[in-house]
Design an enzyme around this catalytic site. Sequence first.
Site, PDB file in Angstrom:
ATOM      1  NE  ARG A  82      -2.512   0.937   3.678  1.00 49.10           N
ATOM      2  CZ  ARG A  82      -3.346   0.625   4.694  1.00 49.10           C
ATOM      3  NH1 ARG A  82      -4.485   0.123   4.485  1.00 49.10           N
ATOM      4  NH2 ARG A  82      -2.817   0.926   5.940  1.00 49.10           N
ATOM      5  CE  LYS A 184      -2.391   4.596   7.076  1.00 41.78           C
ATOM      6  NZ  LYS A 184      -3.580   5.412   7.694  1.00 41.78           N
ATOM      7  CD  GLU A 220     -12.221   5.343   4.499  1.00 45.30           C
ATOM      8  OE1 GLU A 220     -11.619   4.465   5.201  1.00 45.30           O
ATOM      9  OE2 GLU A 220     -11.388   5.782   3.445  1.00 45.30           O
TER      10      GLU A 220
HETATM   11  C1  LIG Z   1      -8.861   6.502   6.316  1.00 44.27           C
HETATM   12  C2  LIG Z   1      -8.463   5.196   6.808  1.00 44.27           C
HETATM   13  N1  LIG Z   1      -9.365   4.015   6.613  1.00 44.27           N
HETATM   14  C3  LIG Z   1      -9.146   2.746   7.184  1.00 44.27           C
HETATM   15  C4  LIG Z   1      -8.147   2.799   7.673  1.00 44.27           C
HETATM   16  C5  LIG Z   1      -7.761   1.263   8.371  1.00 44.27           C
HETATM   17  O1  LIG Z   1      -6.727   0.766   7.638  1.00 44.27           O
HETATM   18  P1  LIG Z   1      -5.863  -0.543   8.159  1.00 44.27           P
HETATM   19  O2  LIG Z   1      -6.950  -1.561   8.616  1.00 44.27           O
HETATM   20  O3  LIG Z   1      -4.892  -1.028   7.099  1.00 44.27           O
HETATM   21  O4  LIG Z   1      -5.204   0.021   9.464  1.00 44.27           O
HETATM   22  C6  LIG Z   1      -7.358   3.697   8.132  1.00 44.27           C
HETATM   23  C7  LIG Z   1      -6.120   3.687   9.304  1.00 44.27           C
HETATM   24  O5  LIG Z   1      -5.067   3.256   8.771  1.00 44.27           O
HETATM   25  C8  LIG Z   1      -7.400   5.017   7.690  1.00 44.27           C
HETATM   26  O6  LIG Z   1      -6.612   6.278   7.850  1.00 44.27           O
END
Ligand SMILES: Cc1ncc(COP(=O)(O)O)c(C=O)c1O
Length: 340
Positions: A82, A184, A220
């Site tokens: 990612r 991210k 989300e």
């Molecule tokens: C916007 C967002 N969505 C979802 C997640 C959850 O992702 P992960 O399960 O890979 O930590 C995160 C945190 O990392 C996030 O910042």
Amino acid sequence: MAKKDIDWENLGFGYIKTDKRYVSNFKDGKWDEGLITEDDKVVISECAGVLQYSQSCFEGLKAYTTEDGRVVTFRPDLNAQRMNDSAERLEMPKLPDGKFLEAVDKVVEANIDWVPPYGSGATLYIRPYMFGSNPVIGVKPADEYQFRVFVTPVGPYFKGGTKAVNLKVSDFDRAAPHGTGHIKAGLNYAMSLHAIVTAHAEGYDENLYLDPATRTKVEETGGANFIFVDHDGNLVVPKSTSILPSITRRSLTVVGEKYLGCKVYEREVLLSELKDFAECGLCGTAAVISPVGSIDDHGNKIVFGDGKEMGPVTKKLYDTLTGIQMGHIEGPEGWVHTIK
Ligand SMILES: Cc1ncc(COP(=O)(O)O)c(C=O)c1O
């Protein structure tokens, strides 16, 4: 060396400076070897690409102490992938194969006394990140970059631990349809700050963001993906090209299907159908799953279960995934990576 003298049980989700971190620089088209350093300060030009045009991306994962005393990470290969997806979308250089994983392992090992003990409820949060470091004044990608990894011991993300959180349907949008919601990028979080401060001021724990194009579909929150449970015990997760592909959510759907025998539906989820779900949770590395007690859609409040506790399916998902992470349930091949 001995474990640090920290009240592990009462740690919050904050930054504590640990002993060592990893730094690697990209210059003249290539990454250097990288090294572990004690220096926690970043010194860059006042005109660095990251400071002027926010060219930065990051990751978040955790190291856990298992029941049998190993220190492990959970599916770090997906964070590595990612991070490279984020870098590519932001015109930043990708990390060569293995560099991300090696850096993470090295930093955890170098700070082994900061890894919270098994059973304390705390974990070691790992923050890899990359930014444009050389001067950029015309709008264009930087030529030089820095990739760093630091760690910090953390307790639960939400103060109440597994107590249900209350959300509001936000009037702000998080990510445009063909934008950067699926990576991210630091910029996604900068523009969500006003929305979260507003939600907190109104007494909510988090925002539910809708799809900006139609404002009818669930996306989300600012830091976690949704998982819903219907009245037949099936899992429903929102499908959208503008949400972050959460590693926790992708793991929970496998746990639901393979370990708990649930059916999993990844599809568009309408705001108007939320009232039909039995349980709702927020999933992410920080909180694993936080049960959602209620979602307030402009005065129309949707309550899940008793609005306070984790529902039964969410609880089973939580127990199974944390069981895999802590080493007392055998996970699928390759999920748990042992550092020490
Ligand atoms: C916007 C967002 N969505 C979802 C997640 C959850 O992702 P992960 O399960 O890979 O930590 C995160 C945190 O990392 C996030 O910042």
